[in-house]
Design a protein around this motif. Structure first.
Motif, PDB file in Angstrom:
ATOM      1  N   GLN A 262      58.140 -67.125 -57.623  1.00 23.53           N
ATOM      2  CA  GLN A 262      57.631 -66.827 -56.289  1.00 23.53           C
ATOM      3  C   GLN A 262      58.770 -66.681 -55.290  1.00 23.53           C
ATOM      4  OE1 GLN A 262      56.033 -69.966 -53.887  1.00 23.53           O
ATOM      5  NE2 GLN A 262      54.387 -68.687 -53.062  1.00 23.53           N
ATOM      6  N   LYS A 399      50.955 -62.953 -53.623  1.00 25.35           N
ATOM      7  CA  LYS A 399      49.826 -62.220 -53.061  1.00 25.35           C
ATOM      8  C   LYS A 399      50.144 -61.642 -51.686  1.00 25.35           C
ATOM      9  CE  LYS A 399      46.459 -65.189 -55.434  1.00 25.35           C
ATOM     10  NZ  LYS A 399      45.378 -66.195 -55.247  1.00 25.35           N
ATOM     11  N   SER A 400      51.167 -62.212 -51.033  1.00 26.14           N
ATOM     12  CA  SER A 400      51.543 -61.770 -49.689  1.00 26.14           C
ATOM     13  C   SER A 400      52.970 -62.224 -49.424  1.00 26.14           C
ATOM     14  CB  SER A 400      50.593 -62.376 -48.646  1.00 26.14           C
ATOM     15  OG  SER A 400      50.834 -63.769 -48.503  1.00 26.14           O
ATOM     16  N   ASP A 402      53.595 -64.527 -47.286  1.00 30.67           N
ATOM     17  CA  ASP A 402      53.476 -65.907 -46.808  1.00 30.67           C
ATOM     18  C   ASP A 402      53.996 -66.859 -47.886  1.00 30.67           C
ATOM     19  OD1 ASP A 402      52.812 -68.392 -45.861  1.00 30.67           O
ATOM     20  OD2 ASP A 402      50.661 -68.012 -45.701  1.00 30.67           O
ATOM     21  N   GLU A 405      51.520 -69.474 -49.346  1.00 28.12           N
ATOM     22  CA  GLU A 405      50.334 -69.076 -50.096  1.00 28.12           C
ATOM     23  C   GLU A 405      50.617 -69.174 -51.594  1.00 28.12           C
ATOM     24  OE1 GLU A 405      47.052 -65.443 -50.441  1.00 28.12           O
ATOM     25  OE2 GLU A 405      49.019 -65.045 -49.547  1.00 28.12           O
ATOM     26  N   THR A 406      49.731 -69.843 -52.315  1.00 30.62           N
ATOM     27  CA  THR A 406      49.896 -69.964 -53.766  1.00 30.62           C
ATOM     28  C   THR A 406      49.856 -68.577 -54.398  1.00 30.62           C
ATOM     29  OG1 THR A 406      48.828 -72.126 -53.736  1.00 30.62           O
ATOM     30  CG2 THR A 406      48.942 -70.982 -55.862  1.00 30.62           C
TER      31      THR A 406
END
Length: 538
Positions: A262, A399-400, A402, A405-406
């Protein structure tokens, strides 16, 4: 102005504590260790049976869930991951397993020079003080304490005898010359307390002036200077902070198989198509970042016991709880000192297809609806079985933009024919042991999957409906040789196409090892420290 460091370690888990502890042995370098979770001050992080408490603690556990897995009937599966000093080594089941010689020889065969079994064995030995003493396979002077289970439990003894009845030999060391066999596990404990990597490696290093440890510091991305890592951005509470590298310094990502990829993706390092979709400028197009996700899928068979000798009985009784506490206080023994799973075995479920063990059992003298859950009101025990070398591959993708965010976590369990057949054969092997002459006096009934599950199709459906992680996600930043387009790292665990950046944790594994992953990650960190020291000397 922020302070500058020679090494910034992101994540104080099984690898990060080793890195920070070993690198700070050199007084000429400045080391920063960032950990997103709090310090490891809770008693439940140090009592082995605290596993049952920390399994659900949002303070010390990320409490992740996968995305719906179509192969598991659309279920979202709970994935606990450690969030404190020691990381998952502070909340895991304590079992000390290295894997098979063939696992590491396979890494070398894939082109990862320096990672054969003979190459890595010295680092396993260096890392441990094993109760077995100094042998050709074990060490007696390393930081990580490894202990035997001394009290023999009636149920475990019956299981070991039952395994022998179906042809699995008894063993006293799963980490010796041959893994195959049934026996008691060794645990990362010492004198009745957990020995996490924070205890083993970080505690002795805390007094060093060249080591800075910042807890509750959530890394949000890398600071990049072109294609060179220059530092790390992080949050403490709602305050944005940054840490900078000295010239020729390195960022060492040890945030685990979910958060290491990530952080790379958030920093522009990963599959270009994914980064562009998320509006992130591409620093390095590395398509393998976040791919190759592997995990051990555990299938848990539950039994009601004919005798009130299980941990369920102790936990469901005031006298039982008192006696457990007394055992620990007076002798540092009993259930409080050894956690959940005491024994197990490594065997071949498909012997015509696998020359080495392809399944592992964890045997618990308690039963619950899921690992770490509330125990059942009856006398119960559990056989947990998992396939050791799954072929199925999943992914981790942001996913974004951010950082809080997981990411999308898709394990893609049971995606191949071999995985499905091995899982069904593993459940059958567990049933075969439960039906042996040695075990029969202890089995009142099979609660799960139960007599209604008879055919292979029934057992596969049971696996899809109830299967869960056994907490070994890995492979999402795998190492590989030059020319391997999906390799994120080179065999020195340096990120390809980027300078001053390595990933050292379970995500670095090209293939999942045959067993529990904590000890192998400790070994990897020990080895990479030596590689880095050699590079600095050149």
């Amino acid at each position: 102005m922020s302070k500058h460091y020679d090494y910034i370690v992101v994540g104080a888990g099984s690898a990060g504590c080793v890195l920070a502890g070993r690198l700070s042995e050199d007084p000429s370098v400045q080391v920063l260790l960032l950990e997103a979770g709090p310090p490891d001050t809770s008693v439940w992080l140090h009592l082995p049976i605290g596993y049952g408490k920390t399994m659900w603690s949002t303070k010390y556990n990320w409490c992740l869930h996968t995305d719906p897995d179509p192969n598991m009937n659309g279920r979202r599966i709970y994935w606990p991951r450690g969030k404190t000093l020691g990381g998952s080594s502070a909340i895991n089941g304590l079992i000390y397993i290295r894997g098979q010689r063939q696992d590491y020889d396979h890494w070398a065969e894939l082109g990862n020079t320096g990672w054969s079994y003979d190459d890595v064995l010295p680092y396993f030995i260096k890392s441990e003080t094993n109760e077995l003493g100094a042998t050709p396979h074990h060490g007696d002077s390393g930081p990580l304490r490894v202990s035997n289970i001394h009290h023999k439990h009636e149920l475990i003894e019956a299981f070991l005898s039952g395994a022998q009845e179906i042809g699995v030999p008894r063993t006293t060391d799963f980490n010796g010359e041959d893994q195959e066999g049934a026996g008691y596990y060794q645990l990362t404990t010492h004198k009745g307390l957990r020995c996490s990597t924070a205890t083993a490696y970080l505690r002795p290093a805390r007094k060093r002036s060249n080591l800075t440890i910042i807890s509750n510091a959530r890394a949000t991305g890398l600071i990049m200077d072109g294609t060179r890592a220059a530092g790390v951005n992080y949050l403490v509470g709602n305050t944005r902070q940054s840490a900078q590298l000295n010239p020729n310094g390195e960022v060492l990502l040890s945030a685990g198989a979910i958060y290491s990829p990530q952080l790379l993706q958030l920093s522009g390092i990963g599959p270009a198509s994914l980064l562009q979709e998320r509006g992130i400028p591409v620093v390095a197009d590395i398509p393998g970042v976040g791919e190759n996700l592997q995990d051990h899928l555990q299938i848990r068979l539950g039994f009601e016991c004919t005798k009130p000798i299980t941990t369920n009985d102790a936990l469901n009784s005031l006298w039982g709880k008192f006696n457990m506490g007394l055992q620990w206080l007076t002798r540092r023994e009993g259930p409080l000192a050894i956690g959940i799973n005491q024994g197990g075995c490594f065997m071949r479920a498909l012997p015509s297809e696998s020359p080495t063990p392809d399944i592992q059992f964890h045997v618990a003298t308690l039963s619950a609806d899921m690992a770490g859950g509330k125990v059942h009101p009856y006398s119960g025990f559990t056989f947990s079985v998992c396939q050791l070398r799954p072929e199925s591959r999943g992914h981790v993708r942001i996913k974004s933009t951010d950082p809080l965010e997981t990411p999308e976590i898709q394990p893609n369990y049971l995606d191949t024919d071999l995985d499905r057949r091995t899982t069904v054969a593993g459940v059958k092997a567990a049933r075969a042991i439960a039906q042996t002459e040695a075990m029969r006096p202890y089995v009142k009934r099979e609660v799960k999957p139960g007599p209604q599950a008879e055919s292979d199709e029934d057992l596969l459906e049971f696996a899809r409906d109830t299967g869960a992680t056994i907490f070994h996600p890995s492979g999402t930043c795998r190492m590989g040789p030059d020319g391997d387009a999906m390799a994120v790292l080179d065999p020195q665990l340096r990120v390809r196409g980027v300078q001053g950046l390595r990933v050292i944790d379970a995500s670095s594994m090209p293939t999942l090892i045959s067993g529990n992953t904590n000890a192998p990650v400790v070994m990897m960190a020990e080895k990479v420290v030596d590689l880095m020291r050699e590079e600095r000397r050149q």
